[in-house]
Write an enzyme that holds these catalytic residues in place. Structure first.
Site, PDB file in Angstrom:
ATOM      1  N   SER A  58       0.887  -1.220  -0.068  1.00 45.47           N
ATOM      2  CA  SER A  58      -0.031   0.028   0.148  1.00 45.47           C
ATOM      3  C   SER A  58       0.857   1.286   0.078  1.00 45.47           C
ATOM      4  CB  SER A  58      -0.988  -0.085   1.256  1.00 45.47           C
ATOM      5  OG  SER A  58      -0.137   0.001   2.497  1.00 45.47           O
ATOM      6  N   HIS A  98       1.274   4.177   6.750  1.00 47.77           N
ATOM      7  CA  HIS A  98       0.755   5.101   5.740  1.00 47.77           C
ATOM      8  C   HIS A  98       1.147   6.506   5.845  1.00 47.77           C
ATOM      9  CE1 HIS A  98      -3.127   2.418   4.471  1.00 47.77           C
ATOM     10  NE2 HIS A  98      -1.725   1.958   3.829  1.00 47.77           N
ATOM     11  N   ASP A 124      -7.851   6.374   4.282  1.00 43.82           N
ATOM     12  CA  ASP A 124      -7.804   5.202   5.373  1.00 43.82           C
ATOM     13  C   ASP A 124      -9.406   5.204   6.263  1.00 43.82           C
ATOM     14  OD1 ASP A 124      -5.713   4.296   4.307  1.00 43.82           O
ATOM     15  OD2 ASP A 124      -4.514   5.129   6.102  1.00 43.82           O
TER      16      ASP A 124
END
EC number: 3.4.21.89
Length: 181
Positions: A58, A98, A124
């Protein structure tokens, strides 16, 4: 002649026992040293987990699956847009790596922020717990300060293939017991 052989046999058994004792003691020292280093890193970095492995794609192209990240989590450092954070979501065991997408600062100075994986199409919010739209500083495990590419792939292999993990642990244990100084 018989008495001498018995004494030699007893001496050899004592020697083997002492050798095994020192090997077990050496293994214990290695494990305790690793734990002390980990705890020391926790204190120095301010992070409950100063080193993490990227488990998914990701965050590509910034980080790839298997990259080893070095984290810090100093309270006095403000969270900034664009910064890569590792955070934990209530109800999920594994932390997520992230990038901070947006920051929402209230009048009282309280900061909330939104994250997104570089390789993901959406933010998210779908990953956060039900009803949660922003993360808070308490959710942060650490912030990425450096990385070593692909070195954490061994961790991923051990998690994905339990038999591989047991084989590696068996071989390491065997090495410690067989190795002689």
């Amino acid at each position: 002649i018989c008495n001498c052989q018995l004494v030699d046999s007893i001496g050899m058994i004592k020697f083997k026992f002492l050798q095994l004792y020192y090997q077990v003691l050496n293994f214990g020292m290695i494990v305790s040293s690793a734990l002390m280093i980990w705890k020391g890193l926790m204190v120095i970095t301010g992070s409950e987990s100063p080193i993490v492995v990227v488990l998914s794609g990701s965050m590509e192209p910034a980080f790839h699956r298997g990259d080893l990240l070095f984290l810090t989590n100093r309270v006095e450092d403000p969270i900034r847009v664009g910064e890569i954070v590792v955070f934990r979501i209530e109800g999920r065991e594994i932390p997520i790596v992230h990038r901070v997408l947006k920051i929402h600062e209230k009048q009282n100075g309280h900061i909330k922020f939104l994250t997104k994986g570089d390789n993901n199409a959406v933010d998210d919010r779908g990953l956060y717990k039900q009803g949660q739209h922003w993360l808070e500083k308490k959710d942060v495990v650490g912030r990425a300060r450096g990385f070593v590419p692909y070195i954490g792939i061994v961790t991923i292999l051990m998690n994905d293939y339990p038999k591989f993990k047991y084989a590696v642990l068996f071989l390491l244990g065997l090495f410690v017991l067989v190795h002689r100084e």
